[in-house]
Design a protein around this motif. Structure first.
Motif, short mmCIF file in Angstrom:
data_model
loop_
_atom_site.label_atom_id
_atom_site.label_comp_id
_atom_site.label_asym_id
_atom_site.label_seq_id
_atom_site.Cartn_x
_atom_site.Cartn_y
_atom_site.Cartn_z
N ALA A 180 0.87 -0.81 0.31
CA ALA A 180 -0.01 0.06 0.39
C ALA A 180 0.56 1.49 -0.48
O ALA A 180 0.45 2.49 -0.55
CB ALA A 180 -1.39 0.21 1.39
N LEU A 191 -4.16 7.28 0.58
CA LEU A 191 -3.59 6.53 1.33
C LEU A 191 -3.84 5.96 3.14
O LEU A 191 -3.96 5.51 3.34
CB LEU A 191 -1.88 7.08 1.58
CG LEU A 191 -0.66 5.98 2.72
CD1 LEU A 191 -1.09 5.06 1.41
CD2 LEU A 191 0.25 6.78 2.78
N ASP A 193 -7.57 6.70 3.48
CA ASP A 193 -8.41 5.33 3.51
C ASP A 193 -7.96 4.04 3.33
O ASP A 193 -8.20 2.99 3.86
CB ASP A 193 -9.32 5.08 2.41
CG ASP A 193 -10.15 6.86 2.92
OD1 ASP A 193 -9.76 7.16 3.74
OD2 ASP A 193 -10.87 7.38 1.51
N ALA A 194 -6.53 3.61 1.88
CA ALA A 194 -5.83 1.97 2.18
C ALA A 194 -5.65 1.82 3.57
O ALA A 194 -6.03 0.30 3.97
CB ALA A 194 -5.29 2.30 1.38
N ARG A 197 -8.21 0.72 5.45
CA ARG A 197 -9.04 -0.37 5.55
C ARG A 197 -8.35 -1.92 5.66
O ARG A 197 -8.48 -3.54 5.80
CB ARG A 197 -9.10 -0.71 3.86
CG ARG A 197 -10.54 0.72 3.48
CD ARG A 197 -11.34 -0.36 2.33
NE ARG A 197 -10.00 0.47 1.22
CZ ARG A 197 -9.88 1.90 0.44
NH1 ARG A 197 -10.86 2.71 1.16
NH2 ARG A 197 -8.81 1.80 -0.14
N ILE A 198 -7.05 -1.57 5.32
CA ILE A 198 -5.84 -3.46 5.97
C ILE A 198 -6.15 -3.28 7.04
O ILE A 198 -5.84 -4.30 7.63
CB ILE A 198 -4.82 -2.61 5.19
CG1 ILE A 198 -4.63 -2.17 2.99
CG2 ILE A 198 -3.55 -3.32 5.91
CD1 ILE A 198 -3.68 -2.10 3.15
#
Length: 280
Positions: A180, A191, A193-194, A197-198
């Motif tokens: 990511a 970044l 939000d990514a 989520r991770i």
């Protein structure tokens, strides 16, 4: 006759000299391999101890273990097996410590990712978010992220730093985080939000792992109980009938049976643990 005996003596002396030279060379090579591997393993754990001291301690423990085994059993074979197990024990302990370190890193990673995501949403840059995660994190995550930041300050690119981090912490969770971050560096995007989520997915995965670990605890305990029963039975029979059990400890046939028992024990425990291990 005298010439034959002299020739046999010379041949025996030559073989003994070659054997001790080979043993000395093998011992020296094993010592070099042990110290090199110990230096690498200890550096992974941020432990700075002289590998030569660790080697001397290992040899001492092997000698003491072999001597105690010989005193208790009276068998040279059992003493040799205990000494060999003592030489293998440091590697097993290092592998076990590394597995525990990786598991703790995975447990700490979701909280660190959420902290980084919140820092990025507050307007901080990625290095500042990493420094905040290092300051708030615990070992080993703070050590690994701190090493990543130090590599950056030395002029190494972020992508290379992330590859080094993934090489040290070779887990799926660390791979997702590094992927990511690399994608964000190359293409941009949201970044925070990514990372969030991770972090949510990793937290759910850890919860499933813990539930599976709890459900399979009885099966793992059965493996150790079944594996310990023959050993306890041998000890009880040796106390009740020492004369009948003496050939098992003092004859080559008995040593062969003991080796077969140990092999079957290890295979049975490994099979039961493999059946109770469920990958998510």
């Amino acid at each position: 006759m005298l010439l034959a005996m002299a020739g046999a003596a010379v041949a025996a002396a030559l073989l003994a000299w070659l054997a001790q030279a080979w043993a000395r060379l093998a011992w020296h090579r094993y010592q070099q391999a042990f110290t090199a591997e110990a230096r690498l393993r200890l550096s992974e754990f941020f432990v700075f101890v002289d590998p030569l001291q660790l080697w001397l301690l290992t040899v001492l423990l092997c000698g003491v273990g072999a001597l105690l085994a010989y005193v208790l059993s009276g068998s040279i074979a059992v003493a040799g097996l205990c000494g060999a197990a003592g030489l293998y024990m440091p590697r097993w302990l290092a592998a076990r410590a590394k597995a525990i370190r990786l598991a703790r890193f995975d447990e700490q990673l979701p909280e660190a990712l959420l902290s980084m995501a919140w820092s990025l949403r507050a307007g901080a840059s990625l290095p500042v978010a990493l420094r905040a995660a290092v300051a708030d994190g615990a070992v080993p995550l703070s050590q690994e992220l701190g090493l990543l930041l130090r590599e950056q300050r030395m002029g190494i690119g972020l992508e290379q730093c992330l590859e080094n981090l993934h090489a040290r912490m070779a887990t799926e969770a660390c791979g997702l985080m590094c992927a990511a971050l690399r994608i964000a560096v190359r293409t941009g995007g949201n970044l925070s939000d990514a990372l969030e989520r991770i972090a949510v997915n990793l937290r759910a995965r850890l919860l499933i792992h813990r539930r599976i670990h709890a459900l399979t605890a009885q099966g793992r305990m059965q493996a150790w109980v079944v594996g310990a029963l023959p050993v306890l039975l041998l000890a009880v029979l040796d106390k009740l009938e020492p004369e009948a059990m003496a050939p098992l400890w003092r004859t080559p046939a008995g040593w062969t049976v003991l080796g077969l028992i140990l092999l079957l024990e290890a295979a049975g425990i490994a099979m039961i643990r493999r059946l109770t291990r469920i990958e998510v």
